[in-house]
Scaffold this motif. Structure first.
Motif, mmCIF file in Angstrom:
data_model
loop_
_atom_site.group_PDB
_atom_site.id
_atom_site.type_symbol
_atom_site.label_atom_id
_atom_site.label_comp_id
_atom_site.label_asym_id
_atom_site.label_seq_id
_atom_site.Cartn_x
_atom_site.Cartn_y
_atom_site.Cartn_z
ATOM 1 N N GLU A 92 43.496 48.957 29.345
ATOM 2 C CA GLU A 92 42.264 48.412 29.904
ATOM 3 C C GLU A 92 42.555 47.151 30.724
ATOM 4 O O GLU A 92 41.979 46.933 31.787
ATOM 5 N N VAL A 93 43.488 46.336 30.241
ATOM 6 C CA VAL A 93 43.866 45.121 30.967
ATOM 7 C C VAL A 93 44.552 45.489 32.278
ATOM 8 O O VAL A 93 44.240 44.918 33.331
ATOM 9 N N ARG A 94 45.463 46.449 32.238
ATOM 10 C CA ARG A 94 46.141 46.898 33.467
ATOM 11 C C ARG A 94 45.135 47.432 34.480
ATOM 12 O O ARG A 94 45.202 47.107 35.664
ATOM 13 N N LYS A 95 44.220 48.260 34.013
ATOM 14 C CA LYS A 95 43.206 48.843 34.897
ATOM 15 C C LYS A 95 42.364 47.750 35.547
ATOM 16 O O LYS A 95 42.124 47.783 36.751
ATOM 17 N N SER A 96 41.952 46.787 34.776
ATOM 18 C CA SER A 96 41.138 45.702 35.316
ATOM 19 C C SER A 96 41.944 44.852 36.284
ATOM 20 O O SER A 96 41.434 44.456 37.338
ATOM 21 N N ALA A 97 43.191 44.574 35.964
ATOM 22 C CA ALA A 97 44.038 43.766 36.845
ATOM 23 C C ALA A 97 44.251 44.472 38.186
ATOM 24 O O ALA A 97 44.194 43.845 39.239
ATOM 25 N N ARG A 98 44.459 45.787 38.144
ATOM 26 C CA ARG A 98 44.634 46.567 39.386
ATOM 27 C C ARG A 98 43.368 46.542 40.228
ATOM 28 O O ARG A 98 43.432 46.380 41.447
ATOM 29 N N SER A 99 42.226 46.710 39.592
ATOM 30 C CA SER A 99 40.983 46.745 40.365
ATOM 31 C C SER A 99 40.680 45.372 40.969
ATOM 32 O O SER A 99 40.091 45.299 42.048
ATOM 33 N N GLN A 100 41.099 44.316 40.337
ATOM 34 C CA GLN A 100 40.887 42.968 40.878
ATOM 35 C C GLN A 100 41.763 42.725 42.104
ATOM 36 O O GLN A 100 41.336 42.070 43.053
ATOM 37 N N THR A 101 42.984 43.251 42.089
ATOM 38 C CA THR A 101 43.878 43.028 43.224
ATOM 39 C C THR A 101 43.492 43.880 44.432
ATOM 40 O O THR A 101 43.812 43.544 45.556
ATOM 41 N N GLU A 102 42.758 44.982 44.193
ATOM 42 C CA GLU A 102 42.325 45.845 45.285
ATOM 43 C C GLU A 102 41.113 45.302 46.005
ATOM 44 O O GLU A 102 40.803 45.711 47.099
ATOM 45 N N GLN A 103 40.418 44.367 45.404
ATOM 46 C CA GLN A 103 39.188 43.830 46.012
ATOM 47 C C GLN A 103 39.490 42.792 47.060
ATOM 48 O O GLN A 103 40.358 42.115 47.189
#
Length: 55
Positions: free
Chosen positions: A44-55
């Motif tokens: 869940e942390v990895r998924k959230s970190a990835r989505s933050q960097t894509e924004q």
């Protein structure tokens, strides 16, 4: 009514934790440290970190 209230509270807590992830990573914590600190699954942390960097 209590179930809806409880569900809303849990969702709010999760949202707060997910919002904290980028701040903690910016402070230099590892993904594993963030997951442990927020009591979240590492995926869940990895998924959230990835989505933050894509924004």
């Amino acid at each position: 009514m209590e179930d809806a209230e409880r569900k809303g509270r849990v969702e709010g807590q999760l949202e707060g934790k997910l919002e904290a992830i980028p701040r903690l990573l910016k402070l230099g914590l590892t993904l594993e440290q963030v997951a442990e600190a927020l009591q979240l699954d590492i995926a869940e942390v990895r998924k959230s970190a990835r989505s933050q960097t894509e924004q």
